[in-house]
Motif scaffolding. Structure first.
Motif, short mmCIF file in Angstrom:
data_model
loop_
_atom_site.label_atom_id
_atom_site.label_comp_id
_atom_site.label_asym_id
_atom_site.label_seq_id
_atom_site.Cartn_x
_atom_site.Cartn_y
_atom_site.Cartn_z
N PRO A 286 -9.80 -13.30 -29.18
CA PRO A 286 -8.48 -13.33 -29.83
C PRO A 286 -7.80 -11.96 -29.91
N ASN A 287 -8.59 -10.88 -29.94
CA ASN A 287 -7.98 -9.55 -30.02
C ASN A 287 -7.52 -9.02 -28.66
N GLY A 288 -7.71 -9.80 -27.62
CA GLY A 288 -7.26 -9.41 -26.28
C GLY A 288 -8.32 -8.77 -25.42
N LEU A 289 -9.45 -8.38 -26.02
CA LEU A 289 -10.57 -7.83 -25.25
C LEU A 289 -11.42 -8.99 -24.73
N ILE B 198 -3.78 -5.07 -23.46
CA ILE B 198 -5.23 -4.84 -23.41
C ILE B 198 -5.53 -3.36 -23.60
N ALA B 199 -4.78 -2.49 -22.95
CA ALA B 199 -5.01 -1.04 -23.05
C ALA B 199 -4.84 -0.55 -24.48
N ALA C 112 -7.83 -1.59 -26.37
CA ALA C 112 -9.02 -0.92 -25.84
C ALA C 112 -9.19 0.47 -26.43
N ILE C 113 -8.12 1.26 -26.48
CA ILE C 113 -8.30 2.63 -26.99
C ILE C 113 -8.63 2.62 -28.48
N ALA C 114 -8.12 1.63 -29.20
CA ALA C 114 -8.44 1.52 -30.62
C ALA C 114 -9.88 1.09 -30.85
N TYR C 115 -10.41 0.32 -29.91
CA TYR C 115 -11.77 -0.21 -30.08
C TYR C 115 -12.83 0.66 -29.42
N PHE C 116 -12.58 1.11 -28.20
CA PHE C 116 -13.61 1.82 -27.44
C PHE C 116 -13.49 3.34 -27.50
N ASP D 35 2.96 3.11 -15.33
CA ASP D 35 3.44 3.37 -16.68
C ASP D 35 3.02 4.78 -17.05
N ARG D 36 3.96 5.69 -17.19
CA ARG D 36 3.64 7.10 -17.40
C ARG D 36 3.24 7.43 -18.83
N GLU D 37 3.04 6.42 -19.65
CA GLU D 37 2.54 6.64 -21.00
C GLU D 37 1.13 7.21 -20.93
N LYS D 38 0.94 8.40 -21.49
CA LYS D 38 -0.34 9.10 -21.35
C LYS D 38 -1.32 8.86 -22.50
N LYS D 39 -0.94 8.04 -23.47
CA LYS D 39 -1.79 7.92 -24.66
C LYS D 39 -3.17 7.36 -24.33
N TYR D 40 -3.26 6.52 -23.31
CA TYR D 40 -4.55 5.93 -22.96
C TYR D 40 -5.47 7.00 -22.35
N ILE D 41 -4.93 7.77 -21.44
CA ILE D 41 -5.70 8.84 -20.82
C ILE D 41 -6.07 9.91 -21.84
N LEU D 42 -5.16 10.24 -22.73
CA LEU D 42 -5.43 11.29 -23.71
C LEU D 42 -6.47 10.85 -24.74
N ALA D 43 -6.45 9.58 -25.12
CA ALA D 43 -7.48 9.06 -26.01
C ALA D 43 -8.85 9.12 -25.33
N PHE D 44 -8.87 8.80 -24.06
CA PHE D 44 -10.10 8.86 -23.28
C PHE D 44 -10.56 10.31 -23.12
N LYS D 45 -9.61 11.20 -22.89
CA LYS D 45 -9.92 12.63 -22.70
C LYS D 45 -10.61 13.21 -23.93
N ALA D 46 -10.19 12.79 -25.11
CA ALA D 46 -10.82 13.29 -26.34
C ALA D 46 -12.30 12.91 -26.37
#
Length: 361
Positions: free
Chosen positions: A219-222, A269-270, A273-277, A304-315
């Motif tokens: 249900p949460n999309g994951l 999904i993305a 995902a960053i909130a969960y993983f 999609d040039r939104e970098k928040k997914y990559i930056l969350a992963f980078k941390a």
């Protein structure tokens, strides 16, 4: 005034050096880990990798197939980052020792054939197919497409109408159908479709995509891990690689069909995902699982040039390098991680080296 001038001059002279260092940070880390893996895991006399840096008594002397799925994908990413050649071919030569021609279709066994082989897993084969198709996408070598097609044929022997569709996880024990054997199956089919434009591959991908969403999306999309064939019970564990393959499937489908609903699904999904993983700068599960998730974030970035997914992963990457790297330049501060984890981080660093060069961060 003289002190201020001296400070400004020093800043101007050193700024390019600092910038250059910043541009090569992940490339340097990639090189260190790559060398450490070869030194600690590869046995040149036998030509095989070990599963662990130190083999425990009674354990198999060499690696199962799964870690090599990580090594071949890492090899592809290193070739992209460094412009080296022959790395994917080297891994394929090793993987070929696991090749099992047994009916109903040839595939790769879980262990080296001359040492009695082992069970065959559909997902292990699919990861090899995906890496081979990624290599084909770069250089159009027909042998890579041939590997992808052969593995597609093998994986489809694991598809049937039980539970209305889907691919099993393990060939000889058809007890569950897993996201990890359906998500990568979608990607492999879409990769081959893009290479050949043969409609049957797109039809297969959409069929498996719809089944996986219907049976295994939470249900949460994951995505949940599996569904039992006998009891129909859902294995509710959530792993980053399962989410990664389904996220990337949406990106591929958007590229192919141009239907906006696939991009909407990918971004939803993305976000989850960053909130969960990747919450609080720490990986929730293994490096290799997260490497698969990174593939989807990097692919999404093309559209999609939104970098928040990559930056969350980078941390998470930066935290892992700072807190879990040992004196041998391997991952695992308290206990050295196994080859599958090392290969996952190697792929991550190679991908980060590419993005570093491209100025993503």
């Amino acid at each position: 005034m003289r002190k201020i001038f001296s400070y400004l001059l020093l800043t101007l002279l050193t700024a390019p050096v600092f910038a250059q260092q910043g541009k090569t940070h992940y490339r340097s880390e990639m090189t260190l880990l790559r060398e450490a893996i070869e030194k600690n895991f590869y046995e040149p006399k036998d030509g095989f990798y070990k599963e662990t840096a130190v083999v425990e008594p009674g354990k198999n002397p060499f690696s199962y197939l799964w870690p090599l799925c990580g090594m071949i994908q890492a090899a592809n990413e290193i070739e992209k980052a460094t412009k080296e050649t022959g790395l994917v071919d080297r891994q394929l030569r090793i993987i070929r020792e696991y090749y099992d021609p047994t009916p109903p279709a040839p595939g790769y066994a879980s262990y080296i054939m001359k040492y009695r082989g082992g069970d065959r897993f559909y997902d292990d084969n699919q990861w090899i197919g995906i890496a081979s198709m990624d290599a084909y996408n770069r250089n159009a070598k027909p042998e890579y497409l041939a590997v992808g097609k052969e593995i597609y044929t093998y994986m489809m022997t694991g598809y049937d109408s039980v539970l209305t569709g889907g691919i099993y996880w393990q060939e000889n024990k058809k007890v569950s159908k897993n996201t990890c054997s359906n998500g990568p199956g979608i990607i492999l089919a879409l990769q081959i479709y893009k290479a050949t434009q043969e409609k049957k591959y797109l039809d297969t991908a959409i069929k498996i995509y719809q089944w996986t969403n219907a049976k295994l999306q939470a249900p949460n999309g994951l995505y949940w891990d599996n569904i039992s064939v006998g009891s129909k019970k859902i294995g509710r564990a959530m792993f980053s690689y399962n989410t990664g393959t389904m996220l990337q499937s949406n990106v591929y489908l958007y590229e192919i069909t141009k239907k906006p609903e696939y991009m909407v699904a990918a971004k939803a999904i993305a976000d989850t995902a960053i909130a969960y993983f990747n919450k609080n700068g720490k990986f929730r599960d293994s490096y290799w699982f997260n490497a698969v998730l990174l593939r989807s974030f990097q692919h999404l970035l093309k559209h999609d040039r939104e970098k928040k997914y990559i930056l969350a992963f980078k941390a998470c990457v930066d935290n892992a390098l700072a807190s879990n790297k040992n004196e041998n330049n391997l991952m695992g501060k308290e206990k050295t991680e196994d080859l599958v984890a090392q290969s996952g981080m190697l792929e991550i660093l190679a991908r980060f080296a590419q993005m570093e060069e491209e100025g993503v961060f």
